[in-house]
Design a protein around this motif. Structure first.
Motif, PDB file in Angstrom:
ATOM      1  N   ARG A  28      24.173   8.016 -20.111  1.00 18.51           N
ATOM      2  CA  ARG A  28      23.962   8.360 -21.884  1.00 18.51           C
ATOM      3  C   ARG A  28      22.989   7.317 -22.295  1.00 18.51           C
ATOM      4  O   ARG A  28      23.004   6.261 -22.084  1.00 18.51           O
ATOM      5  N   ARG A  29      22.364   7.828 -23.133  1.00 20.33           N
ATOM      6  CA  ARG A  29      21.368   6.854 -24.045  1.00 20.33           C
ATOM      7  C   ARG A  29      21.688   6.913 -25.587  1.00 20.33           C
ATOM      8  O   ARG A  29      22.040   7.937 -25.952  1.00 20.33           O
ATOM      9  N   ARG A  30      21.725   5.788 -25.936  1.00 18.48           N
ATOM     10  CA  ARG A  30      21.951   5.542 -27.248  1.00 18.48           C
ATOM     11  C   ARG A  30      20.743   6.122 -28.386  1.00 18.48           C
ATOM     12  O   ARG A  30      21.164   6.298 -29.663  1.00 18.48           O
ATOM     13  N   VAL A  31      19.552   6.011 -27.812  1.00 15.40           N
ATOM     14  CA  VAL A  31      18.396   6.330 -28.656  1.00 15.40           C
ATOM     15  C   VAL A  31      17.549   7.137 -27.663  1.00 15.40           C
ATOM     16  O   VAL A  31      17.591   7.125 -26.401  1.00 15.40           O
ATOM     17  N   PRO A  32      16.816   8.197 -28.259  1.00 13.06           N
ATOM     18  CA  PRO A  32      15.888   8.938 -27.598  1.00 13.06           C
ATOM     19  C   PRO A  32      14.625   8.303 -26.884  1.00 13.06           C
ATOM     20  O   PRO A  32      14.383   7.280 -27.524  1.00 13.06           O
ATOM     21  N   GLY A  33      14.131   8.970 -25.858  1.00 10.47           N
ATOM     22  CA  GLY A  33      13.015   8.474 -25.169  1.00 10.47           C
ATOM     23  C   GLY A  33      13.056   7.361 -24.277  1.00 10.47           C
ATOM     24  O   GLY A  33      14.162   6.970 -23.825  1.00 10.47           O
ATOM     25  N   LEU A  34      12.030   6.589 -24.150  1.00 14.10           N
ATOM     26  CA  LEU A  34      11.985   5.440 -23.226  1.00 14.10           C
ATOM     27  C   LEU A  34      12.683   4.178 -23.838  1.00 14.10           C
ATOM     28  O   LEU A  34      12.683   4.052 -25.076  1.00 14.10           O
ATOM     29  N   ARG A  35      13.399   3.268 -23.157  1.00 16.16           N
ATOM     30  CA  ARG A  35      14.148   2.212 -23.445  1.00 16.16           C
ATOM     31  C   ARG A  35      12.800   1.000 -23.308  1.00 16.16           C
ATOM     32  O   ARG A  35      11.936   1.513 -22.718  1.00 16.16           O
ATOM     33  N   ARG A  36      13.113  -0.044 -24.077  1.00 15.08           N
ATOM     34  CA  ARG A  36      11.927  -0.936 -24.045  1.00 15.08           C
ATOM     35  C   ARG A  36      11.691  -1.540 -22.547  1.00 15.08           C
ATOM     36  O   ARG A  36      10.615  -1.675 -22.379  1.00 15.08           O
ATOM     37  N   GLU A  37      12.757  -1.819 -21.666  1.00 14.87           N
ATOM     38  CA  GLU A  37      12.593  -2.175 -20.547  1.00 14.87           C
ATOM     39  C   GLU A  37      11.890  -1.269 -19.721  1.00 14.87           C
ATOM     40  O   GLU A  37      10.985  -1.537 -18.671  1.00 14.87           O
ATOM     41  N   GLU A  38      12.046   0.212 -19.831  1.00 14.06           N
ATOM     42  CA  GLU A  38      11.318   1.141 -19.259  1.00 14.06           C
ATOM     43  C   GLU A  38       9.879   1.268 -19.592  1.00 14.06           C
ATOM     44  O   GLU A  38       9.030   1.249 -18.617  1.00 14.06           O
ATOM     45  N   LEU A  39       9.452   0.887 -20.823  1.00 15.33           N
ATOM     46  CA  LEU A  39       7.973   1.038 -21.143  1.00 15.33           C
ATOM     47  C   LEU A  39       7.298  -0.515 -20.648  1.00 15.33           C
ATOM     48  O   LEU A  39       6.319  -0.248 -20.157  1.00 15.33           O
ATOM     49  N   ALA A  40       8.058  -1.404 -20.627  1.00 14.28           N
ATOM     50  CA  ALA A  40       7.517  -2.798 -20.160  1.00 14.28           C
ATOM     51  C   ALA A  40       7.251  -2.594 -18.695  1.00 14.28           C
ATOM     52  O   ALA A  40       6.191  -2.900 -18.255  1.00 14.28           O
ATOM     53  N   GLN A  41       8.154  -1.929 -18.039  1.00 15.76           N
ATOM     54  CA  GLN A  41       7.806  -1.452 -16.429  1.00 15.76           C
ATOM     55  C   GLN A  41       6.592  -0.590 -16.315  1.00 15.76           C
ATOM     56  O   GLN A  41       5.624  -1.039 -15.596  1.00 15.76           O
ATOM     57  N   LEU A  42       6.469   0.288 -17.050  1.00 21.89           N
ATOM     58  CA  LEU A  42       5.277   1.249 -16.929  1.00 21.89           C
ATOM     59  C   LEU A  42       3.956   0.377 -17.341  1.00 21.89           C
ATOM     60  O   LEU A  42       2.952   0.764 -16.827  1.00 21.89           O
ATOM     61  N   ALA A  43       3.904  -0.328 -18.305  1.00 22.68           N
ATOM     62  CA  ALA A  43       2.976  -1.286 -18.829  1.00 22.68           C
ATOM     63  C   ALA A  43       2.514  -2.216 -17.966  1.00 22.68           C
ATOM     64  O   ALA A  43       1.380  -2.924 -18.060  1.00 22.68           O
ATOM     65  N   GLY A  44       3.317  -2.811 -17.176  1.00 24.90           N
ATOM     66  CA  GLY A  44       3.337  -4.008 -16.187  1.00 24.90           C
ATOM     67  C   GLY A  44       3.285  -5.068 -16.984  1.00 24.90           C
ATOM     68  O   GLY A  44       2.483  -6.266 -16.640  1.00 24.90           O
ATOM     69  N   VAL A  45       4.200  -5.461 -17.953  1.00 22.63           N
ATOM     70  CA  VAL A  45       4.451  -6.660 -18.829  1.00 22.63           C
ATOM     71  C   VAL A  45       5.809  -6.851 -18.778  1.00 22.63           C
ATOM     72  O   VAL A  45       6.912  -6.062 -18.109  1.00 22.63           O
ATOM     73  N   VAL A  47       9.504  -7.571 -19.920  1.00 26.12           N
ATOM     74  CA  VAL A  47      10.560  -7.280 -20.978  1.00 26.12           C
ATOM     75  C   VAL A  47      10.431  -7.993 -22.285  1.00 26.12           C
ATOM     76  O   VAL A  47      10.226  -7.592 -23.496  1.00 26.12           O
ATOM     77  N   ASP A  48      10.374  -9.206 -22.008  1.00 28.88           N
ATOM     78  CA  ASP A  48      10.612 -10.156 -23.157  1.00 28.88           C
ATOM     79  C   ASP A  48       9.298 -10.141 -23.912  1.00 28.88           C
ATOM     80  O   ASP A  48       9.234 -10.256 -25.133  1.00 28.88           O
ATOM     81  N   TYR A  49       8.149 -10.138 -23.179  1.00 20.62           N
ATOM     82  CA  TYR A  49       6.785 -10.042 -23.764  1.00 20.62           C
ATOM     83  C   TYR A  49       6.640  -8.633 -24.578  1.00 20.62           C
ATOM     84  O   TYR A  49       6.322  -8.759 -25.686  1.00 20.62           O
ATOM     85  N   TYR A  50       7.162  -7.620 -24.150  1.00 12.93           N
ATOM     86  CA  TYR A  50       7.169  -6.400 -24.775  1.00 12.93           C
ATOM     87  C   TYR A  50       8.119  -6.399 -26.216  1.00 12.93           C
ATOM     88  O   TYR A  50       7.794  -5.857 -27.145  1.00 12.93           O
ATOM     89  N   VAL A  51       9.200  -6.852 -25.986  1.00 14.90           N
ATOM     90  CA  VAL A  51      10.071  -7.216 -27.233  1.00 14.90           C
ATOM     91  C   VAL A  51       9.274  -7.880 -28.329  1.00 14.90           C
ATOM     92  O   VAL A  51       9.496  -7.590 -29.463  1.00 14.90           O
ATOM     93  N   ARG A  52       8.545  -8.966 -27.900  1.00 14.72           N
ATOM     94  CA  ARG A  52       8.271 -10.021 -28.932  1.00 14.72           C
ATOM     95  C   ARG A  52       6.985  -9.236 -29.486  1.00 14.72           C
ATOM     96  O   ARG A  52       6.742  -9.230 -30.786  1.00 14.72           O
ATOM     97  N   LEU A  53       6.512  -8.358 -28.635  1.00 14.16           N
ATOM     98  CA  LEU A  53       5.409  -7.465 -29.308  1.00 14.16           C
ATOM     99  C   LEU A  53       5.733  -6.533 -30.184  1.00 14.16           C
ATOM    100  O   LEU A  53       5.128  -6.397 -31.226  1.00 14.16           O
ATOM    101  N   GLU A  54       6.582  -6.153 -30.083  1.00 13.31           N
ATOM    102  CA  GLU A  54       7.458  -4.824 -30.984  1.00 13.31           C
ATOM    103  C   GLU A  54       7.744  -5.709 -32.332  1.00 13.31           C
ATOM    104  O   GLU A  54       7.996  -4.887 -33.179  1.00 13.31           O
ATOM    105  N   GLN A  55       8.441  -6.662 -32.094  1.00 12.36           N
ATOM    106  CA  GLN A  55       8.737  -7.609 -33.072  1.00 12.36           C
ATOM    107  C   GLN A  55       7.734  -8.238 -34.125  1.00 12.36           C
ATOM    108  O   GLN A  55       7.923  -8.848 -35.027  1.00 12.36           O
TER     109      GLN A  55
END
Length: 287
Positions: A28-45, A47-55
């Protein structure tokens, strides 16, 4: 602007399902679509780096990282450019409110396009100038503050004028988002968005979607109260020397019913008192 960046990235993540990119859907997913960690995996960065970018806490993002995130999010060219504008906002000095000026040569060109409805679109979708045939088609001169977004969402006759109003409304909001990315911290744009949000439920629903779309070319159907339906194709041209202004021209297909109706409207307009390319008593103001 950091809020805009985060909202945009979250909205793009929500469009993509894990199975669409070869990832397991999981539980079960709380939000639709990709999680942050999944997007970070796809982009090759990381998770912490992507979270900081999104913030908005990674001001020195490389082009390679932005390209990787854009590919992972399946952004088109316009969306990718918008992402870069949000990450690296342009530094522009705040200026006092002033009228956007259209050069005399551009005004003369509008006059000479007597068989083509044409107008100049400026910042925040202000309608800065138009020729008589464009006025006959759209009624710009009757507007107190000529602005395409305000007209679409607040004018009582807009839904009758645009039979495909939902599509026009979505495109309008998407272009305003693009303008906001190009010109961050614009108090006049913020005031316009605030006004539309307060007065239009439809605008309040569309704005959080974070869609972006450039105004380059397309189709516009107008239901004119005198001649009936007019199906146009529009093309836009950046005014050299002022990238914030677009010359928009409406054309009709040769031999089509719309061509005949436009000729009829032009004949009717020619019988009216001569009109300038912009109303002399209501020169469009900057908002």
């Amino acid at each position: 602007m950091d809020q805009d960046l985060g909202d945009f990235l979250r909205s793009r993540r929500a469009r993509i399902q894990p199975e669409d990119v070869g990832l397991p859907a999981g539980g079960r997913r709380r939000v639709p679509g990709l999680r942050r960690e999944e997007l970070a995996q796809l982009a090759g960065v990381s998770v912490d780096y992507y979270v900081r970018l999104e913030q908005g806490r990674s001001p020195n993002v490389s082009d390679a990282v932005l390209d990787a995130i854009a590919r992972a999010l399946r952004l088109d060219e316009t969306e990718s450019a918008h992402l870069r504008n949000l990450v690296r906002p342009a530094r522009t000095a705040r200026r006092t409110q002033r009228t956007q000026q259209v050069r005399p040569g551009v005004l003369r060109m509008l006059e000479m396009m007597d068989d083509v409805p044409a107008f100049v679109l400026g910042r925040r979708m202000d309608i800065l100038a138009w020729n008589p045939l464009a006025d006959a088609v759209t009624g710009f001169s009757a507007l107190d503050r000529p602005n395409a977004a305000r007209h679409t969402f607040l004018h009582p006759d807009a839904r009758e004028l645009y039979p495909e109003w939902s599509a026009v409304a979505a495109e309008t909001v998407a272009y305003l988002h693009l303008d906001a990315g190009r010109h961050p911290d614009d108090p006049q744009l913020a005031a316009l968005v605030g006004e539309l949000s307060m007065k239009s439920e439809q605008f309040r629903r569309l704005w959080p979607r974070q869609d972006v779309k450039d105004k380059t070319h397309g189709r516009k159907l107008i239901r004119h109260p005198i001649v009936g339906d007019l199906e146009f194709r529009y093309e836009t041209f950046a005014v050299p020397g002022d990238e914030s202004q677009l010359l928009v021209a409406y054309t009709v297909a040769a031999g089509s019913p719309s061509e005949e109706r436009l000729r009829l409207l032009a004949s009717w307009q020619a019988s009216e008192p001569p009109a300038d390319v912009r109303p002399p008593s209501r020169e469009p103001r900057s908002r």
